[in-house]
Motif scaffolding. Sequence first.
Motif, PDB file in Angstrom:
ATOM      1  N   SER A   1     -41.867 -43.197 -42.705  1.00  0.00           N
ATOM      2  CA  SER A   1     -42.215 -44.478 -43.291  1.00  0.00           C
ATOM      3  C   SER A   1     -43.689 -44.760 -42.743  1.00  0.00           C
TER       4      SER A   1
ATOM      5  N   VAL B   1     -31.386 -42.607 -35.873  1.00  0.00           N
ATOM      6  CA  VAL B   1     -32.669 -42.095 -35.863  1.00  0.00           C
ATOM      7  C   VAL B   1     -33.436 -42.628 -34.523  1.00  0.00           C
TER       8      VAL B   1
ATOM      9  N   PHE C   1     -36.702 -39.289 -40.654  1.00  0.00           N
ATOM     10  CA  PHE C   1     -37.230 -40.569 -41.533  1.00  0.00           C
ATOM     11  C   PHE C   1     -38.533 -40.806 -41.710  1.00  0.00           C
TER      12      PHE C   1
END
Length: 101
Positions: free
Chosen positions: A29, A64, A27
């Motif tokens: 970000s 995650v 993921f």
Amino acid sequence: MLIDLSEILSLEGKTQVHEAPVSMDSFQSKLGSFPVMKKEPISLTITNTGKKVLKIEAKGSITVSIPCDKCLKDVPTEFDIDFEQEIDMQASKEDRIKELR
């Protein structure tokens, strides 16, 4: 994944269930990249509720690895996916896209 909606749009009350695999391995970000530790396929349920309106439901989860703010050890963090939206298929393509945002 592409789903043919022609059959479901032709029968009021018709429901289709599909499983969509999660292909992401991390993921991304602004805070960094976090590895995906566990993922399960997303279950999609599409129902023709009448007058060319489709109800779309998605359920699943992803885990995650995120570092703890205090100790900086990786902590498995589970995110549940639970989405429900009705889409009017008689609306224009642009209006349908706006509804999904």
